[in-house]
Design a protein around this motif. Structure first.
Motif: not given
Length: 196
Positions: A44, A51, A39-40, A36
């Protein structure tokens, strides 16, 4: 999460990825593992804003901080995360300067638009260019020993707020308040994701 903790989590994840509960069968493991690239974000908000994809606390290497004259060991969290927008940030102290000035700086990555920043700071902002990006140098002579700079990003802005101090008696000359801040922003700018 501190940079050390984030690195520790990443190392554990990599180590666990190499473990398997399957019995050895002589078959070769797959050559490609799914990865992936996104990155989160650490926060948020509840808005429909983009974001915040650049996190100063995680995405600025120690080597870049040192080149810009800041001490990585001084890092402290400076997030500001209301429901309607997000600013992810860290603060840093400068390495002592031989001329007797030193700085405290916040680097804040936020999802307010550049247009909002222009409107909010219009009475004290001068449009500038940082490595081809639109930016604002923000100077208010009523806010002593202080200067700001905001750079446009694909998701909003990357802001620098800096206070200047002196190691000798007397005030810091007004002409020094913003000195070098544009150079600092030029050093950090290549780290900002270019976006779509």
């Amino acid at each position: 999460m501190t940079r050390s903790a984030a690195c520790g989590v990443a190392v554990i994840a990599l180590l666990l990825a190499g473990c398997s509960t399957q019995e050895a069968s002589g078959e070769s493991p797959p050559t490609e593992m799914p990865t992936s690239t996104a990155r989160v974000p650490r926060h948020v908000d509840q808005s429909d804003r983009p974001q915040v994809i650049f996190d100063p606390c995680l995405d600025i290497p120690d080597s870049t901080l040192i080149v810009a004259g800041y001490d990585p060991k001084s890092e402290k969290n400076a997030d500001f995360t209301p429901d309607s927008y997000t600013f992810l940030g860290c603060s840093y102290d400068s390495l002592h300067k031989p001329e007797g000035f030193y700085y405290g700086m916040n680097v804040l990555s936020g999802n307010i638009s550049f247009a909002e920043e222009q409107e909010k700071k219009k009475d004290h902002a001068t449009p500038i260019d940082i490595n081809g990006r639109r930016a604002l140098l923000i100077f208010d002579s009523t806010v002593r020993d202080y200067c700001e700079l905001s750079v446009e990003t694909s998701y909003g802005v990357l802001g620098f707020t800096r206070s200047i101090f002196t190691d000798h008696a007397g005030p810091v000359p007004v002409g020094e308040w913003c000195t070098g801040l544009e150079d600092t922003a030029r050093t950090y700018e290549p780290l900002i994701p270019k976006g779509d």
